[in-house]
Design a protein around this motif. Structure first.
Motif, mmCIF file in Angstrom:
data_model
loop_
_atom_site.group_PDB
_atom_site.id
_atom_site.type_symbol
_atom_site.label_atom_id
_atom_site.label_comp_id
_atom_site.label_asym_id
_atom_site.label_seq_id
_atom_site.Cartn_x
_atom_site.Cartn_y
_atom_site.Cartn_z
ATOM 1 N N HIS A 574 38.218 40.883 44.960
ATOM 2 C CA HIS A 574 39.276 41.891 44.875
ATOM 3 C C HIS A 574 40.401 41.478 43.934
ATOM 4 C CE1 HIS A 574 37.395 42.164 48.957
ATOM 5 N NE2 HIS A 574 37.148 43.401 48.493
ATOM 6 N N ILE A 575 40.046 40.931 42.797
ATOM 7 C CA ILE A 575 41.010 40.604 41.746
ATOM 8 C C ILE A 575 40.434 41.059 40.415
ATOM 9 C CG2 ILE A 575 42.242 38.663 42.839
ATOM 10 C CD1 ILE A 575 40.255 36.757 41.591
ATOM 11 N N GLY A 576 41.325 41.378 39.476
ATOM 12 C CA GLY A 576 40.875 41.831 38.171
ATOM 13 C C GLY A 576 41.856 41.452 37.087
ATOM 14 N N VAL A 577 41.478 41.704 35.842
ATOM 15 C CA VAL A 577 42.347 41.438 34.690
ATOM 16 C C VAL A 577 42.758 42.776 34.095
ATOM 17 C CG1 VAL A 577 42.507 40.399 32.400
ATOM 18 C CG2 VAL A 577 41.261 39.222 34.222
ATOM 19 N N PHE A 578 44.068 42.987 33.997
ATOM 20 C CA PHE A 578 44.624 44.239 33.488
ATOM 21 C C PHE A 578 45.578 43.919 32.349
ATOM 22 C CE2 PHE A 578 43.919 44.337 38.081
ATOM 23 C CZ PHE A 578 42.964 45.335 38.177
ATOM 24 N N ASP A 579 45.184 44.285 31.123
ATOM 25 C CA ASP A 579 45.985 43.978 29.929
ATOM 26 C C ASP A 579 46.303 42.481 29.845
ATOM 27 O OD1 ASP A 579 46.031 46.635 29.094
ATOM 28 O OD2 ASP A 579 47.811 47.079 30.310
ATOM 29 N N GLY A 580 45.315 41.678 30.145
ATOM 30 C CA GLY A 580 45.473 40.232 30.047
ATOM 31 C C GLY A 580 46.102 39.575 31.250
ATOM 32 N N ALA A 581 46.525 40.365 32.260
ATOM 33 C CA ALA A 581 47.180 39.800 33.442
ATOM 34 C C ALA A 581 46.249 39.889 34.644
ATOM 35 C CB ALA A 581 48.473 40.544 33.735
ATOM 36 N N VAL A 582 46.236 38.848 35.455
ATOM 37 C CA VAL A 582 45.433 38.823 36.669
ATOM 38 C C VAL A 582 46.207 39.517 37.788
ATOM 39 C CG1 VAL A 582 44.234 37.372 38.351
ATOM 40 C CG2 VAL A 582 44.373 36.651 35.953
ATOM 41 N N GLY A 583 45.558 40.463 38.438
ATOM 42 C CA GLY A 583 46.193 41.176 39.545
ATOM 43 C C GLY A 583 45.188 41.472 40.639
ATOM 44 N N ILE A 584 45.682 41.955 41.748
ATOM 45 C CA ILE A 584 44.815 42.256 42.892
ATOM 46 C C ILE A 584 44.297 43.683 42.783
ATOM 47 C CG2 ILE A 584 46.013 40.605 44.361
ATOM 48 C CD1 ILE A 584 47.431 43.018 45.670
ATOM 49 N N THR A 585 43.179 43.954 43.447
ATOM 50 C CA THR A 585 42.607 45.297 43.517
ATOM 51 C C THR A 585 42.515 45.720 44.993
ATOM 52 O OG1 THR A 585 40.346 44.423 43.564
ATOM 53 C CG2 THR A 585 41.281 44.934 41.398
ATOM 54 N N ASP A 586 42.084 46.922 45.207
ATOM 55 C CA ASP A 586 41.983 47.441 46.577
ATOM 56 C C ASP A 586 41.112 46.525 47.429
ATOM 57 O OD1 ASP A 586 43.522 49.564 45.837
ATOM 58 O OD2 ASP A 586 41.828 50.928 45.503
ATOM 59 N N GLY A 587 41.578 46.316 48.624
ATOM 60 C CA GLY A 587 40.818 45.499 49.565
ATOM 61 C C GLY A 587 41.209 44.039 49.578
ATOM 62 N N PHE A 588 42.165 43.650 48.720
ATOM 63 C CA PHE A 588 42.565 42.231 48.668
ATOM 64 C C PHE A 588 43.187 41.821 49.998
ATOM 65 C CE2 PHE A 588 45.564 38.793 47.952
ATOM 66 C CZ PHE A 588 44.815 37.910 47.204
ATOM 67 N N ALA A 589 42.807 40.639 50.458
ATOM 68 C CA ALA A 589 43.351 40.112 51.709
ATOM 69 C C ALA A 589 43.652 38.628 51.547
ATOM 70 C CB ALA A 589 42.354 40.336 52.844
ATOM 71 N N GLU A 590 44.551 38.139 52.399
ATOM 72 C CA GLU A 590 44.884 36.710 52.385
ATOM 73 C C GLU A 590 43.615 35.887 52.565
ATOM 74 O OE1 GLU A 590 47.698 33.478 52.296
ATOM 75 O OE2 GLU A 590 47.900 35.598 51.837
ATOM 76 N N GLY A 591 43.417 34.937 51.716
ATOM 77 C CA GLY A 591 42.225 34.098 51.735
ATOM 78 C C GLY A 591 41.245 34.418 50.629
ATOM 79 N N ASP A 592 41.418 35.582 49.963
ATOM 80 C CA ASP A 592 40.500 35.921 48.877
ATOM 81 C C ASP A 592 40.604 34.952 47.711
ATOM 82 O OD1 ASP A 592 39.288 37.996 50.125
ATOM 83 O OD2 ASP A 592 40.386 39.598 49.103
ATOM 84 N N LEU A 593 41.831 34.517 47.387
ATOM 85 C CA LEU A 593 41.990 33.549 46.288
ATOM 86 C C LEU A 593 41.300 32.234 46.637
ATOM 87 C CD1 LEU A 593 45.637 33.826 44.876
ATOM 88 C CD2 LEU A 593 43.519 34.710 43.915
ATOM 89 N N ALA A 594 41.467 31.782 47.879
ATOM 90 C CA ALA A 594 40.826 30.536 48.298
ATOM 91 C C ALA A 594 39.309 30.651 48.221
ATOM 92 C CB ALA A 594 41.260 30.177 49.712
ATOM 93 N N ARG A 595 38.763 31.818 48.634
ATOM 94 C CA ARG A 595 37.316 31.999 48.561
ATOM 95 C C ARG A 595 36.830 32.048 47.110
ATOM 96 N NH1 ARG A 595 38.512 34.740 53.341
ATOM 97 N NH2 ARG A 595 39.127 36.673 52.274
ATOM 98 N N ALA A 596 37.645 32.652 46.224
ATOM 99 C CA ALA A 596 37.291 32.675 44.799
ATOM 100 C C ALA A 596 37.256 31.258 44.234
ATOM 101 C CB ALA A 596 38.290 33.530 44.026
ATOM 102 N N VAL A 597 38.240 30.453 44.605
ATOM 103 C CA VAL A 597 38.281 29.061 44.146
ATOM 104 C C VAL A 597 37.086 28.289 44.695
ATOM 105 C CG1 VAL A 597 39.548 26.882 44.389
ATOM 106 C CG2 VAL A 597 40.782 28.977 43.802
ATOM 107 N N ASP A 598 36.739 28.512 45.974
ATOM 108 C CA ASP A 598 35.601 27.822 46.569
ATOM 109 C C ASP A 598 34.310 28.156 45.807
ATOM 110 O OD1 ASP A 598 34.548 26.112 48.587
ATOM 111 O OD2 ASP A 598 33.707 27.882 49.571
ATOM 112 N N ASP A 599 34.188 29.414 45.384
ATOM 113 C CA ASP A 599 33.031 29.842 44.600
ATOM 114 C C ASP A 599 32.993 29.097 43.268
ATOM 115 O OD1 ASP A 599 31.059 31.139 43.163
ATOM 116 O OD2 ASP A 599 31.680 33.141 43.747
ATOM 117 N N LEU A 600 34.139 29.008 42.597
ATOM 118 C CA LEU A 600 34.202 28.335 41.298
ATOM 119 C C LEU A 600 33.909 26.845 41.424
ATOM 120 C CD1 LEU A 600 37.362 30.098 39.784
ATOM 121 C CD2 LEU A 600 35.003 30.293 38.952
ATOM 122 N N LEU A 601 34.364 26.229 42.506
ATOM 123 C CA LEU A 601 34.127 24.790 42.698
ATOM 124 C C LEU A 601 32.636 24.477 42.804
ATOM 125 C CD1 LEU A 601 36.995 23.921 45.228
ATOM 126 C CD2 LEU A 601 36.774 23.072 42.890
#
Length: 850
Positions: A574-601
């Motif tokens: 639930h994150i996207g890039v809009f005009d070069g900026a990272v922002g949240i999209t519908d459905g974003f919840a606390e912990g989504d960033l941590a899960r995204a990082v866990d995926d990248l790791l």
């Protein structure tokens, strides 16, 4: 006057009995402390050794328990061996790839200490690994045409337009890695002409950045850097090599400083001693009067350095300056005592009694001098910089050692030798004409002298205001003829981004918390920081992108790159890039960033084309999760910046400190700054603070000691005034000579006070003693010039010559220190003999009308 006071007789008898024992004890102490100097100590010049402790140090320690530490960079400046050749021709690139492999093999055999490369051959190989259907190695290609055909299909030079990530990567490579004359037009022409012609790009040089593990201890890191330099130099010197390598890093600079410093210290010390011998020979015209202080002060130097080595003090480049200071002050004490000893010897039955009487005459002046000078140097203990603290302690110990050696050891040597050889016949140099002329000059021109001094002081203040910069560069400790300086200068001239440094922004949970909370607000603040970095002067910002993309790495640019590389990744969390900026999209919840990082790791595909790192490797350097993997724990952003002088460094540091405050306020987290630019800024700030504090403390303590021992404020202020004026004149002279503040010259005001107070006290005490004995004002002044004045001229002349020897050093900061110190001693002498007597005479007239 052959009868002495009973107390003097008893002390002289005891001193005569103990003389041989004192000489033996001094010799044993010299041997014992000298053993601590074998082998000769190394000089610590690591940048972190100069930096004061900060809260960021604790944050880094906590962060590095769960994250890899920031790597240290080694810069390799690569040029073709043949003048005018192209460093990017295919044969050179293939040699570069082979040499990179050799470096990796060395790293693998020594614990994998190399963590990443920024290297043209590595970048091309990564492209081949991703695109070449035959999975070939770069060594298998005969020319650039074959290479490009393997990694390019239907692309054109304009195809990257709109792909900000690709443009930013290419722009960074051009700015940092390729010579300003880099020409890629042959590739564009080859693409436009249907893959015909020669597409070989050209450049005069390229940069190779080797990043080595931050886990290594300083000594181990230095050893690895020296190994890398040796390996690359060996391969560059091999038959048929097309490339030459110039290697530079802070560790290698420190190593070269250490090696040159030890050599400099030894021969400069020997030369200083030779100068002292010559001046003493002219002044005393007696072998014993030269040998005794020389032996005593040589012992004092060994006591000083040996004691500091025994207590485990690390030597820095600053300790090079200790020797001439100790010699200068010790010679001053010895000359005063030996001239007084000559006069007392005519009326004393034994050499021991003559030495006791000479010390009795000078004891108050010498005691005041030692106490005030030692405290002036100890003022540096207030400095936030560890090497300056150690330097102050070493100087204070040196002053005490010089005093003990001059009063006790030198006296004992005279007693022991004269028992065997008898009384010497030659007298020291007398300056009776000087006394006559100086007294007459003071009688007639005191008012003019004071007016001239006031004018010079005002001019010094006007000239120096805003003119002196504060510098701290390790390369300032190296001579211009040294190889590492040539490499650095060539690098500065070759690339558009010069003096590349870094700033680390560290974010950790607030006190009492285990994780960073508020991912939505955190992402918004990181976007704001990204925008502000793009418009911050001296932050490296690649050109040609539709949206500004400053050169840094951290969770925000990692997420942006990952989303641009794979849109489904952003949709999943639930994150996207809009005009070069990272922002949240519908459905974003606390912990989504941590899960995204866990995926990248856990992602082992290439995520950093410049270094060839996987997404996992790249992310692990900048983000740490909590143990359960459900929340962010630490964030680190490393920003590439440039700064060539202290003004740019201070400006950047202030800007980042503003970012730090704003991030803390908006997120509630604790934010810290680190990195080499911040270390340099902390050192520069510490130098300025040290200069102010040491000067104020030195003057204050000197005044307090004088008032406490004399119980008279008026004379104490009169004695202090010329010392303060000398400090002002020295600063003005530095401005005129275009000498800036650095780790050595920042000590000069405290040194001026320490040396100048000694001269002023001797003049004042001699004048006071003459007045107390019944002499009139001008008779007292004449006697002061004939005795103390002559001694001061001899001792100051010796000290000036000792400091002038430093001008022969190849090290720029030591040369500057030698020149400024010589000027400081000269000014202190002039003011003590020209201004202070007039002030003392004026005070006498004001006090009692005589």
């Amino acid at each position: 006057m052959l009868d002495a006071a009973p107390l003097e007789n008893r002390i002289a008898a005891a001193f005569e009995k103990a003389a041989l024992g004192i000489v033996v004890a001094s010799l044993l102490l010299t041997v014992a402390t000298g053993l601590a100097l074998s082998p000769l100590p190394e000089f610590q010049t690591d940048l972190s050794a100069f930096a004061p402790e900060t809260e960021a140090d604790g944050a880094i320690e906590r962060m590095e328990q769960v994250m890899p530490p920031s790597p240290h960079r080694i810069y390799v400046h690569i040029q073709p061996t043949q003048e005018g050749a192209n460093v990017l021709e295919i044969g050179a690139i293939q040699q570069l790839a082979a040499d990179l492999t050799a470096v990796d093999e060395l790293s693998s055999a020594n614990g994998d200490f190399v963590t990443a490369h920024i290297n043209a051959a590595r970048i091309l190989q990564v492209s081949l690994d991703e695109r070449d259907s035959e999975s070939r190695d770069i060594s298998e290609f005969n020319n650039w045409e074959e290479l490009l055909n393997a990694i390019i299909t239907d692309e054109e030079c304009t195809d990257a337009i709109g792909d900000d990530r690709a443009i930013a990567t290419a722009s960074f490579a051009r700015l940092v890695m390729l010579h300003e004359d880099f020409d890629h037009e042959p590739i564009c022409a080859w693409l436009e002409n249907g893959h015909t012609g020669d597409p070989t790009p050209t450049a005069s040089s390229t940069m190779w950045v080797i990043e080595i593990s931050g886990d290594l201890e300083a000594d181990d890191r230095l050893q690895k850097a020296v190994q890398l330099r040796g390996l690359l130099e060996k391969r560059a010197s091999a038959d048929g090599s097309a490339l030459s390598y110039g290697v530079v890093s802070d560790d290698l600079v420190s190593n070269d400083i250490n090696e040159s410093t030890l050599d400099n210290l030894v021969w400069l010390l020997l030369l200083s001693i030779l100068v002292v011998v010559l001046v003493l020979a002219v002044a005393f015209r007696s072998a014993m009067m030269v040998a005794a202080p020389l032996l005593g002060l040589s012992a004092a130097l060994v006591w000083t350095y040996g004691t500091m080595a025994l207590i485990g003090s690390e030597f820095s480049i600053l300790e090079v300056a200790v020797a001439p200071v100790v010699l200068g002050l010790g010679i001053d004490y010895s000359i005063h005592l030996q001239r007084a000893y000559e006069r007392a010897r005519d009326n004393s039955a034994t050499p021991a009694l003559a030495w006791v009487r000479s010390f009795s005459i000078l004891r108050l002046a010498l005691t005041l001098s030692v106490v005030t000078t030692a405290f002036a140097f100890l003022a540096n203990f207030l400095s936030p910089l560890p090497p300056l603290k150690a330097f102050g302690v070493t100087l204070a110990l040196g002053v005490v050692s010089a005093f003990v050696a001059s009063t006790v050891t030198v006296g004992a040597l005279h007693v022991v030798v004269e028992k065997t050889t008898g009384k010497g016949g030659r007298r020291s140099l007398q300056l009776d004409r000087f006394a006559n002329r100086a007294t007459e000059f003071q009688r007639r021109h005191t008012a003019i002298v004071l007016l001239a001094v006031a004018g010079l002081t005002l001019s010094s203040v006007v000239i120096s205001v805003g003119q002196l910069d504060t510098k701290f560069e390790l390369t300032d400790f190296l001579g211009e003829e040294m190889e590492v300086i040539d490499v650095r200068n060539s690098m500065y001239e070759s690339y558009e981004v010069e003096a590349l440094k870094s700033v680390d922004i560290i974010i950790e949970p607030s006190s009492g918390m285990d994780a960073l909370t508020g991912e939505r607000d955190l992402l918004k603040e990181l976007e704001r920081l990204d925008n502000r970095l793009a418009w911050t002067t001296n932050v490296v910002t690649p050109e040609g992108t539709d949206t500004a993309r400053p050169s840094y790495d951290g969770i925000y640019p990692i997420l942006r790159d990952a989303i641009e590389a794979d849109e489904t990744f952003g949709e999943t969390y639930h994150i996207g890039v809009f005009d070069g900026a990272v922002g949240i999209t519908d459905g974003f919840a606390e912990g989504d960033l941590a899960r995204a990082v866990d995926d990248l790791l856990a992602n082992d595909t290439i995520g950093e084309p410049i270094r060839g790192q996987t997404w996992g490797e790249r992310t692990a350097m900048h983000v740490a999760l909590t143990e359960d993997g459900n929340a962010l724990r630490f964030l680190r952003m490393r920003v590439d910046v440039t700064a060539q002088n202290s003004e740019e460094t201070a400006g950047l540091a202030e800007q980042f400190q503003e970012f730090e405050r704003d991030l803390e306020s908006a997120t509630g987290a604790r934010v810290h700054l680190s990195g080499d630019l911040i270390l340099v800024h902390n050192v520069l700030s510490g130098l300025v603070l040290s200069q102010i504090e040491s000067t104020a403390f030195s003057l204050g303590v000197s005044l307090v000691v004088l008032v406490a021992l004399t119980r008279r404020l008026g004379p104490s202020l009169v004695v202090i005034l010329p010392v303060g004026l000398a400090g002002t004149w020295v600063v003005g002279a530095m401005a005129v000579l275009d000498i800036n503040w650095n780790v050595l010259t920042v000590m000069i005001t405290a040194l001026t006070i320490g040396l100048g107070i000694d001269y002023s006290i001797h003049v004042w005490r001699r004048f006071e003693a003459n007045r107390d004995s019944g002499m009139g004002t001008w008779a007292a002044m004449h006697n002061m010039y004939a005795t103390t004045g002559a001694s001061l001229i001899m001792s100051a002349g010796t000290t000036i010559c000792g400091f002038m020897v430093l001008l022969l050093s190849p090290v720029p900061v030591i040369k500057d220190f030698g020149l400024v110190s010589s000027i400081s001693v000269a000014f202190s002498l002039v003011l003590a003999l020209l201004v202070l007597p007039g002030l003392l005479a004026a005070e006498v007239r004001t006090t009692n009308g005589n």
